[in-house]
Design an enzyme around this catalytic site. Structure first.
Site: not given
Ligand code: S3P
Length: 425
Positions: A92, A165, A163, A337, A22, A310
């Site tokens: 993602g 992300q 979230s 996921k 991340s 995760d």
């Molecule tokens: C992440 C946020 C998480 C996590 C992903 C990495 C990130 O997803 O599951 O592996 O780096 O911001 P979500 O924000 O969709 O929960």
């Protein structure tokens, strides 16, 4: 690549975990916005982060590889219109964060990804970005998407999902939007964006579940990235359930918004100790000592979920070895996921002797069950499912076979080598 995993006697020794995925994505993307040079030390070599690195190169960054662990991102010519559609691979995080950067540019761009990523929901970022004035062309909110560069304005967005992300996408868009962009979530998700924005001088206000940013420039900095607690999770869990184990995992990020697994394991009676706590590039880091433990069951729900989202597949493996019934709830988003991780965990661990029931938003796991092994497990093109199965294989009575284990390269190409360093047969 299919692999066989067999029972081992114990895990002993010291290892160092590779860099956080991340934080690496963020270090690469945020450096691209500085107009200057950033030195990144100890970045993730996983395929997901390499997808991000290639994209910022296509957006005009010069990448200078100093050595295996260090690179310089020179963003003096970034960011500019890419000549080709941008490939997000399996990632993602790449897709959702880069959308926030691209939506407010004065050029158009296209994003695409692999088969699994093309099935994942993007409405969660497209809908709020459209409220900011962004323009997308898409088919049912899935990749491939086309982003028409637009002038953005800040919004006050209340997210139904916790979230990181989505939050990071909107905060990135907010850097380039008129006024203030605010994001409120039901529970605090990982805050690496907030910490790195602060470190790079953005005008950000973090009030826990609500974060706001004003239009601002990020300044070039040097960033050293700590080890990934989501990767350490496989070693922590293995040491807890393989008898007589005692290991030290060095240089792991223990940011509170990521370290739910440590709190959960402590509540399950785990012998885990944090050593040498320190701050590196605005993130908390420690060495973690873990010993084999007599685990008890627990309940995992609510604000804990985003703090360990995760890690749920591998925590489920630990729960099969904990006395009593472990219940995991409010984890519905696990179905979105890289694979549907609720169904994957239930199906594959039950194949090797676990007693797990699936609910709409989680799992009910009975312990302590003997894992019999002697089965072939699928990983559903999902790196974390493959690695969780591997950990289960280390305590299974008969060997298990994991199909297409190469999917671990998405986040953790060093996985097998590191395990081999601490085995005792
Ligand atoms: C992440 C946020 C998480 C996590 C992903 C990495 C990130 O997803 O599951 O592996 O780096 O911001 P979500 O924000 O969709 O929960």
């Amino acid at each position: 690549m299919d692999i066989n995993v067999e029972k081992i006697n114990s895990l002993k020794g010291e290892i160092e975990i590779p860099a956080d995925k991340s934080i690496t994505h963020r270090a690469f993307m945020f450096s691209a916005l500085t107009k200057g040079k950033c030195r990144i030390t100890n970045f993730s070599q996983g395929e997901d982060c390499i997808s991000t690195l290639k994209i910022i190169e296509q957006l005009g960054c010069d990448i200078i590889r100093e050595n295996e662990k260090e690179l310089i991102i020179d963003a003096k010519n970034a960011i500019k219109a890419p000549c080709v559609p941008l490939n997000c691979g399996n990632s993602g995080t790449t897709t959702r964060l880069i959308s926030g950067i691209l939506a407010g540019q004065n050029f158009n761009s296209k994003l695409f990804g692999d088969e699994s990523l093309s099935k994942r929901p993007m409405k969660r970022v497209i809908a709020p970005l459209e409220l900011m004035g962004a323009n997308f062309i898409h088919n049912d909110f899935r990749l491939p998407i086309e982003i028409k560069g637009s002038i953005l304005k800040g919004i006050d967005y209340i997210s139904p999902l916790a979230s990181a992300q989505v939050k990071s996408c909107l905060l990135l868009a907010g850097l380039n939007a008129e006024g203030i962009t605010s994001f409120t979530e039901p529970y605090k998700s990982r805050n690496h964006t907030e910490l790195m924005f602060e470190y790079m001088g953005a005008d950000i206000k973090d009030e826990g579940n609500r974060v706001s940013v004003k239009k601002s420039r990020l300044h070039p900095v040097d960033i050293t990235i700590c080890g990934d607690i989501s990767s350490a999770a496989f070693f922590i869990t293995a040491a807890l359930i393989v008898p007589n184990s005692d290991i030290i995992i060095k240089n792991v990020g223990i940011n509170e918004t990521r370290s739910g697994i440590l709190d959960v394991y402590k509540s399950m009676n785990a012998d885990i100790e944090l050593l040498n706590e320190r701050i590196v590039s605005n993130e908390k880091v420690a060495d973690i000592r873990v010993k084999y433990s007599d685990l008890k069951s627990t309940v995992i729900e609510g604000s804990l979920i985003p703090r360990l989202i995760d890690e749920i597949p591998v925590i489920s493996v630990a729960a099969t070895q904990a006395e009593g019934t472990t219940v995991i709830k409010n984890a519905q988003d696990l179905r979105n996921k890289e694979a549907d991780r609720i169904t994957a965990v239930r199906t594959e661990l039950n194949k090797i002797g676990a007693d797990i029931e699936e609910t709409e938003d989680g799992l009910i796991i009975q312990g302590k069950t003997k894992l019999t092994g002697n089965a072939e497990c699928e990983c559903y093109h999902d790196h974390r499912i493959a690695m969780s199965e591997y950990v289960a294989g280390l305590i299974s009575e008969s060997p298990i076979r994991i199909k297409e284990f190469q999917w671990v390269n998405i986040s953790f190409p060093e996985f097998l080598n590191l395990f081999e360093q601490i085995y005792l047969y």
